[in-house]
Scaffold this active site. Structure first.
Site, PDB file in Angstrom:
ATOM      1  N   CYS A  80       0.884  -1.168   0.000  1.00  0.00           N
ATOM      2  CA  CYS A  80       0.000   0.000   0.000  1.00  0.00           C
ATOM      3  C   CYS A  80       0.912   1.206   0.000  1.00  0.00           C
ATOM      4  O   CYS A  80       1.540   1.512   1.008  1.00  0.00           O
ATOM      5  CB  CYS A  80      -0.914   0.017   1.221  1.00  0.00           C
ATOM      6  SG  CYS A  80      -1.810   1.588   1.407  1.00  0.00           S
ATOM      7  N   CYS A  84      -0.668   4.448   2.221  1.00  0.00           N
ATOM      8  CA  CYS A  84      -0.692   4.365   3.689  1.00  0.00           C
ATOM      9  C   CYS A  84      -0.160   2.986   4.072  1.00  0.00           C
ATOM     10  O   CYS A  84       1.016   2.712   3.827  1.00  0.00           O
ATOM     11  CB  CYS A  84      -2.061   4.685   4.264  1.00  0.00           C
ATOM     12  SG  CYS A  84      -3.494   4.050   3.382  1.00  0.00           S
ATOM     13  N   SER A  85      -0.972   2.144   4.656  1.00  0.00           N
ATOM     14  CA  SER A  85      -0.475   0.821   5.033  1.00  0.00           C
ATOM     15  C   SER A  85      -1.605  -0.204   4.992  1.00  0.00           C
ATOM     16  O   SER A  85      -1.694  -1.066   5.855  1.00  0.00           O
ATOM     17  CB  SER A  85       0.131   0.855   6.436  1.00  0.00           C
ATOM     18  OG  SER A  85       1.157   1.803   6.507  1.00  0.00           O
ATOM     19  N   CYS A  86      -2.470  -0.121   3.974  1.00  0.00           N
ATOM     20  CA  CYS A  86      -3.626  -1.014   3.893  1.00  0.00           C
ATOM     21  C   CYS A  86      -3.166  -2.467   3.859  1.00  0.00           C
ATOM     22  O   CYS A  86      -2.183  -2.810   3.187  1.00  0.00           O
ATOM     23  CB  CYS A  86      -4.452  -0.684   2.654  1.00  0.00           C
ATOM     24  SG  CYS A  86      -5.153   0.973   2.721  1.00  0.00           S
TER      25      CYS A  86
END
Lengths: 246, 225
Positions: free
Chosen positions: A146, A149-151
């Protein structure tokens, strides 16, 4: 279902006991803050230096404020932490993978409709509402990132490791996935196609890794033991039992 | 219809393809939370959802994206979350600076009201059971639009202006983009497509002939190629 977070932590009762517990916590945080530099209550002008630098104290102060305002119940926070520390993690995804390796019909369902097939295990919920499963083969290697962000698919893999959330991985995975994979120990021949999945919307990805050779005699449970978190992100292969024992 | 406006807000979070970020450093046997406070921060977002805070991912992500670039890179993940949460709580009048400084509650401070979703975006987050016409179909050639809106947008810079192919229609979702204050622009329900970009299209000679990057795109982010 839109906007729901179906993990049973949204208890909305603010009981007397919670308030009592809150008062205790507020006192503790206040005392900690006072020890740092400032009285717990003051009315003079001040800048933000009075906020404790220690983030642990700042978090505790915020929690106590929200408890005192009767917006949150510390027991609900405890439940969330407990769920992600003890129940929601990559062992869930490993069960999915082991089932797909041993049950061709399940594998077909999983690849055709990841959400429905993962739902058979009950591993849906926050950050795993809409799942797509991509299969690694001798010809295709899939890798998930991701960049914005940090999905990450929480219900099947738990919370992401620090490296997945880090700037180096997010920046590099899309432009030099083969170099990233080599650093993780996966050296792909040129004729293997790399597919990088950048989770920019609300679809979350689970990689179905290749089943290692020499595992024909293993049970589904034994196979699940071999499956690692990194193999389901796509940065590792699943090692055969002999290799993983080393 | 479109939530995309011309302005300049290209922040550090949009880092796909950037160089100079250093090595990837996996940690063996990493714990779920390294410190107790990290778990509390993670859980705080969740329990604040009924108060209209934290459950709106666009707003929460925008609050993180507003962290100044140097801090964004220096902060740990949960420091960023905490900064974003505090920002949201202050912006919504839930806590005051004085309360944050003292750790005590100001009895004069207004009490927030419970609300599940922002009024301008009642559809929320997740796949919607809405039958809307799809502008694109699988196999269509598309180009990702240029967009530097002042708020949150889910269109990576490295895809903008680049051409790809629609490989999947994921169904209808509400747009999660926000304005410059982090308020969701509105629902704008539309199809979300998975678009395949050839590595060479994105990265030129640094790309690979065989490889591809797949990105989810809200319909508003795309135009026919």
């Amino acid at each position: 279902m839109a906007g729901s977070e179906p993990e049973g932590v949204g208890r909305r009762k603010f009981l007397k006991e919670a308030a009592a517990g809150a008062a205790g916590m507020a006192g503790a945080a206040g005392a900690a803050g006072a020890a740092e530099s400032a009285p717990a209550r003051h009315d003079h002008d001040h800048d933000h230096q009075v906020v404790p630098d220690d983030i642990a104290l700042r978090v505790r102060a915020l929690e106590s404020i929200l408890v005192e305002k009767e917006m949150i119940d510390p027991a609900d926070l405890d439940a969330v932490v407990d769920a992600y520390e003890n129940r929601i993690g990559p062992r869930n995804g490993a069960q999915i993978v082991a089932r797909a390796w041993t049950d061709p019909e399940y594998r077909a369902r999983l690849l055709a409709d990841g959400t429905a097939a993962i739902g058979e295990f009950g591993f849906l919920g926050a950050q795993g509402e809409h799942m797509v499963v991509v299969e690694n083969t001798a010809e295709i290697h899939n890798l998930v990132v991701c960049t914005l962000c940090s999905c990450y698919p929480w219900p099947t893999l738990g919370l992401p490791p620090v490296w997945y959330k880090s700037a180096p991985y997010r920046a590099r995975a899309v432009i030099e996935p083969r170099a990233v994979l080599r650093e993780f120990g996966v050296d792909l021949p040129d004729d293997v196609e790399v597919r990088v999945w950048d989770s920019t919307a609300e679809i979350r990805y689970l990689v179905l890794p290749e089943r290692p050779a020499g595992t024909e005699g293993l049970t589904e449970e034994q196979l699940a033991e071999l499956v690692t978190r990194d193999s389901m992100i796509g940065v590792a292969r699943v090692a055969a039992p002999r290799e993983s024992a080393q | 219809m479109t939530g995309i406006r011309n302005s300049t807000h290209d922040a550090i979070h949009d880092m796909g393809g950037m160089d100079g970020m250093g090595p990837i450093e996996p940690e063996p046997n990493e714990p779920v939370f390294h410190e107790t406070w990290e778990g509390r921060v993670f859980a705080l977002r969740r329990v604040l959802v009924p108060w209209g805070l934290g459950g709106n991912w666009g707003s929460f992500r925008f609050a993180q994206e507003r962290v100044p670039a140097a801090d964004y890179l220096r902060f740990s993940y949960y420091e960023r979350w905490f900064t974003a949460l505090v920002d949201l709580l202050r912006a919504n009048g839930v806590v005051t600076d004085a309360e944050l400084a003292s750790g005590g509650v100001d009895p004069e401070a207004p009490r927030p009201e419970r609300r599940e979703r922002p009024p301008q975006a009642p559809l929320g987050f997740g796949l919607l059971d809405l039958d809307l016409p799809a502008r694109f179909g699988v196999g269509d050639a598309v180009r990702a639009r240029h967009a530097s809106p002042p708020g949150h947008v889910r269109l990576p810079r490295y895809t903008q202006g680049k051409c790809g192919t629609v490989v999947r229609d994921n169904g209808v979702y509400a747009l999660q983009d926000t304005d410059e204050r982090g308020q969701q622009l509105g629902d704008f329900p539309q199809h979300v497509y998975t678009v395949r970009f050839a590595s060479r299209e994105l990265w030129g000679d640094r790309g690979s002939e065989r490889d591809a990057i797949y990105v989810e795109m809200w319909e508003d982010y795309l135009e026919p190629a």
